[in-house]
Design an enzyme around this catalytic site. Structure first.
Site, PDB file in Angstrom:
ATOM      1  N   HIS A   4     -56.806 -41.060   9.346  1.00 52.68           N
ATOM      2  CA  HIS A   4     -56.995 -41.995  10.464  1.00 52.68           C
ATOM      3  C   HIS A   4     -55.695 -42.694  10.854  1.00 52.68           C
ATOM      4  O   HIS A   4     -54.795 -42.857  10.034  1.00 52.68           O
ATOM      5  CB  HIS A   4     -58.041 -43.060  10.099  1.00 52.68           C
ATOM      6  CG  HIS A   4     -57.593 -43.924   8.949  1.00 52.68           C
ATOM      7  ND1 HIS A   4     -57.774 -43.561   7.635  1.00 52.68           N
ATOM      8  CD2 HIS A   4     -56.930 -45.100   8.919  1.00 52.68           C
ATOM      9  CE1 HIS A   4     -57.259 -44.491   6.849  1.00 52.68           C
ATOM     10  NE2 HIS A   4     -56.721 -45.441   7.610  1.00 52.68           N
ATOM     11  N   TYR A  42     -45.425 -46.769  14.896  1.00 48.19           N
ATOM     12  CA  TYR A  42     -46.112 -45.599  14.341  1.00 48.19           C
ATOM     13  C   TYR A  42     -45.216 -44.874  13.344  1.00 48.19           C
ATOM     14  O   TYR A  42     -45.621 -44.550  12.221  1.00 48.19           O
ATOM     15  CB  TYR A  42     -46.502 -44.688  15.506  1.00 48.19           C
ATOM     16  CG  TYR A  42     -47.064 -43.335  15.142  1.00 48.19           C
ATOM     17  CD1 TYR A  42     -48.379 -43.197  14.713  1.00 48.19           C
ATOM     18  CD2 TYR A  42     -46.285 -42.178  15.264  1.00 48.19           C
ATOM     19  CE1 TYR A  42     -48.903 -41.943  14.404  1.00 48.19           C
ATOM     20  CE2 TYR A  42     -46.803 -40.928  14.964  1.00 48.19           C
ATOM     21  CZ  TYR A  42     -48.104 -40.813  14.531  1.00 48.19           C
ATOM     22  OH  TYR A  42     -48.615 -39.567  14.232  1.00 48.19           O
ATOM     23  N   LYS A  82     -45.630 -44.014   9.224  1.00 46.52           N
ATOM     24  CA  LYS A  82     -45.632 -42.654   8.687  1.00 46.52           C
ATOM     25  C   LYS A  82     -44.506 -42.455   7.662  1.00 46.52           C
ATOM     26  O   LYS A  82     -44.674 -41.754   6.668  1.00 46.52           O
ATOM     27  CB  LYS A  82     -45.513 -41.629   9.829  1.00 46.52           C
ATOM     28  CG  LYS A  82     -46.737 -41.594  10.758  1.00 46.52           C
ATOM     29  CD  LYS A  82     -48.011 -41.197  10.022  1.00 46.52           C
ATOM     30  CE  LYS A  82     -49.132 -40.778  10.953  1.00 46.52           C
ATOM     31  NZ  LYS A  82     -50.406 -40.539  10.242  1.00 46.52           N
TER      32      LYS A  82
HETATM   33  N1  LIG Z   1     -52.445 -35.252  17.676  1.00 43.43           N
HETATM   34  C1  LIG Z   1     -51.149 -35.148  17.436  1.00 43.43           C
HETATM   35  O1  LIG Z   1     -50.360 -34.674  18.272  1.00 43.43           O
HETATM   36  C2  LIG Z   1     -50.598 -35.600  16.116  1.00 43.43           C
HETATM   37  C3  LIG Z   1     -49.228 -35.384  15.869  1.00 43.43           C
HETATM   38  C4  LIG Z   1     -48.692 -35.762  14.652  1.00 43.43           C
HETATM   39  C5  LIG Z   1     -49.517 -36.355  13.704  1.00 43.43           C
HETATM   40  N2  LIG Z   1     -50.839 -36.556  13.968  1.00 43.43           N
HETATM   41  C6  LIG Z   1     -51.653 -37.218  12.942  1.00 43.43           C
HETATM   42  O2  LIG Z   1     -52.897 -36.579  12.806  1.00 43.43           O
HETATM   43  C7  LIG Z   1     -53.892 -37.535  12.443  1.00 43.43           C
HETATM   44  C8  LIG Z   1     -55.080 -37.427  13.381  1.00 43.43           C
HETATM   45  O3  LIG Z   1     -54.625 -37.585  14.702  1.00 43.43           O
HETATM   46  P1  LIG Z   1     -55.576 -37.323  15.960  1.00 43.43           P
HETATM   47  O4  LIG Z   1     -54.717 -36.949  17.099  1.00 43.43           O
HETATM   48  O5  LIG Z   1     -56.708 -36.476  15.564  1.00 43.43           O
HETATM   49  O6  LIG Z   1     -56.094 -38.832  16.207  1.00 43.43           O
HETATM   50  P2  LIG Z   1     -57.375 -39.362  17.021  1.00 43.43           P
HETATM   51  O7  LIG Z   1     -58.089 -38.277  17.715  1.00 43.43           O
HETATM   52  O8  LIG Z   1     -56.903 -40.544  17.789  1.00 43.43           O
HETATM   53  O9  LIG Z   1     -58.318 -39.858  15.825  1.00 43.43           O
HETATM   54  C9  LIG Z   1     -58.047 -41.025  15.134  1.00 43.43           C
HETATM   55  C10 LIG Z   1     -59.226 -41.322  14.248  1.00 43.43           C
HETATM   56  O10 LIG Z   1     -58.998 -42.546  13.565  1.00 43.43           O
HETATM   57  C11 LIG Z   1     -60.085 -43.429  13.792  1.00 43.43           C
HETATM   58  N3  LIG Z   1     -59.616 -44.818  13.814  1.00 43.43           N
HETATM   59  C12 LIG Z   1     -58.900 -45.440  14.781  1.00 43.43           C
HETATM   60  N4  LIG Z   1     -58.685 -46.713  14.446  1.00 43.43           N
HETATM   61  C13 LIG Z   1     -59.288 -46.917  13.249  1.00 43.43           C
HETATM   62  C14 LIG Z   1     -59.459 -48.035  12.410  1.00 43.43           C
HETATM   63  N5  LIG Z   1     -58.950 -49.231  12.714  1.00 43.43           N
HETATM   64  N6  LIG Z   1     -60.157 -47.882  11.257  1.00 43.43           N
HETATM   65  C15 LIG Z   1     -60.693 -46.680  10.922  1.00 43.43           C
HETATM   66  N7  LIG Z   1     -60.568 -45.578  11.687  1.00 43.43           N
HETATM   67  C16 LIG Z   1     -59.884 -45.705  12.847  1.00 43.43           C
HETATM   68  C17 LIG Z   1     -60.673 -42.990  15.118  1.00 43.43           C
HETATM   69  O11 LIG Z   1     -62.041 -43.305  15.245  1.00 43.43           O
HETATM   70  P3  LIG Z   1     -62.635 -44.705  15.775  1.00 43.43           P
HETATM   71  O12 LIG Z   1     -61.942 -45.036  17.024  1.00 43.43           O
HETATM   72  O13 LIG Z   1     -64.087 -44.386  15.921  1.00 43.43           O
HETATM   73  O14 LIG Z   1     -62.382 -45.671  14.656  1.00 43.43           O
HETATM   74  C18 LIG Z   1     -60.520 -41.483  15.022  1.00 43.43           C
HETATM   75  O15 LIG Z   1     -61.592 -40.931  14.286  1.00 43.43           O
HETATM   76  C19 LIG Z   1     -53.189 -38.898  12.475  1.00 43.43           C
HETATM   77  O16 LIG Z   1     -52.787 -39.251  11.169  1.00 43.43           O
HETATM   78  C20 LIG Z   1     -51.974 -38.640  13.333  1.00 43.43           C
HETATM   79  O17 LIG Z   1     -50.905 -39.510  13.037  1.00 43.43           O
HETATM   80  C21 LIG Z   1     -51.395 -36.196  15.149  1.00 43.43           C
END
Ligand SMILES: NC(=O)c1ccc[n+]([C@@H]2O[C@H](COP(=O)([O-])OP(=O)(O)OC[C@H]3O[C@@H](n4cnc5c(N)ncnc54)[C@H](OP(=O)(O)O)[C@@H]3O)[C@@H](O)[C@H]2O)c1
Ligand SMILES: *[C@@H]1O[C@H](CO)[C@@H](O)[C@H](O)[C@H]1NC(C)=O
Length: 288
Positions: free
Chosen positions: A120, A183, A187
């Site tokens: 998350h 951010y 990380k």
């Molecule tokens: N997508 C990319 O391009 C990318 C690139 C590099 C790294 N990453 C990493 O991959 C991981 C997932 O990314 P994603 O793109 O899938 O993100 P995402 O779709 O925004 O999902 C984030 C998740 O975290 C939850 N969340 C948000 N605030 C929260 C809180 N305060 N407490 C508990 N849960 C919370 C959200 O659900 P709710 O809002 O329901 O709480 C959601 O389930 C992250 O660690 C991100 O840094 C992603």
């Protein structure tokens, strides 16, 4: 005959022994069958896709995030896909007490835990640093401290099961670029903490693996909304990325680089690289 007995057979035996003790285990989805797995941030994006893969593989899944209605749907889908069991706990990871509660829930329902997938992230912005110190404090609580708290609470169970900790990070947690200072800081903190902890586990013979996943640009709704105006490469598919993360965790790899893209480990300035890099076709995932 003498030569065969004295030289060739022992050599063959030695060869086989070396093969069986050193061959890196290949990934097999059966590895996850019946395993008890927590996935955080599983109401959307990569976390949601990880839950579906795990369900398909026959694991027990406990998903968490804040939005109960979404988690409810994810759990239903997990059951349809064949999860050994599926449940959710909703709440905010801004509160480390909640982070611990999620792990306790696993302990109470399963009596143990095999894999902890920390994924998350709290909401941040993609722009020049605005000077808001409070935002950084909150983001550290959500993106970093809760990961530590869950790990501490889960460790006795993970030692027992010789389990896996999987930490989802980013290129921004290895190579700093512009517009993501808060951010990026959270990380980098994950790398510092978990890579240090991994060394201690090795010294102390604690057989719990720690996998740090360094993701490139993935096509989740939130990521595309935040950066698609600035990053012109095609994002990699979240389904494939989710599978790579599970695979690297199950194989107990230390780091999983740039899921979905080849170029990232070699660049120092990802903002620049993102503009220069060619689009990455599906299936081009690589492990550095
Ligand atoms: N997508 C990319 O391009 C990318 C690139 C590099 C790294 N990453 C990493 O991959 C991981 C997932 O990314 P994603 O793109 O899938 O993100 P995402 O779709 O925004 O999902 C984030 C998740 O975290 C939850 N969340 C948000 N605030 C929260 C809180 N305060 N407490 C508990 N849960 C919370 C959200 O659900 P709710 O809002 O329901 O709480 C959601 O389930 C992250 O660690 C991100 O840094 C992603
Ligand atoms: C560590 O645990 C894994 C998974 O149970 C096992 O395959 C491996 O042999 C263990 N390693 C050691 C050194 O005990």
């Amino acid at each position: 005959m003498g030569l065969l007995l004295k030289v060739i057979l022992p050599l063959m035996g030695l060869g086989l022994a070396v093969y069986f003790y050193s061959a890196p285990e290949n990934f097999n989805e059966e590895m996850l069958r019946g395993k008890r797995v927590i996935v955080t941030g599983a109401s959307s994006g990569i976390g949601e896709q990880m839950a579906y893969h795990l369900a398909r593989m026959g694991a027990h899944v406990l998903v968490t995030a804040r939005t109960e209605a979404k988690l409810q749907k994810v759990v239903e889908r997990c059951r349809e896909l064949g999860a050994a069991s599926a449940r959710f706990v909703s709440g905010s990871m801004e509160d480390t007490a909640f982070a611990e509660e999620v792990v306790k829930e696993a302990e109470n329902t399963w009596g143990g835990l095999d894999m902890l997938i920390l994924n998350h992230i709290g909401h941040s912005y993609f722009n020049y640093f605005d000077g808001d110190v409070d935002h950084i404090r909150k983001l550290l609580e959500t993106n970093f401290l809760s990961y530590v708290a869950m790990t501490v609470t889960a460790l006795p169970m993970l030692k027992e099961s010789e389990g896996n900790i999987v930490v989802v990070s980013s290129v921004a947690g290895k190579a700093p670029g512009p517009f993501a200072a808060p951010y990026s800081a959270t990380k980098f903190a994950l790398d510092g903490f978990f890579s240090s902890l991994r060394h201690e586990f090795i010294i102390e013979n604690v057989n719990v693996s720690i996998t740090l996943c360094i993701l490139g640009y993935i096509d989740t709704d939130n990521a595309m909304q935040a950066v698609s105006h600035a990053i012109k490469v095609a994002p990699s598919p979240k389904e494939e990325c989710a599978l790579e993360i599970i695979r690297s965790g199950a194989l107990r790899q230390h780091e999983q680089h740039a899921v979905g893209c080849r170029w990232v480990p070699r660049v120092a300035r990802w903002g620049e690289a993102a503009r220069l890099a060619p689009p990455c076709p599906p299936g081009e995932g690589t492990q550095a």
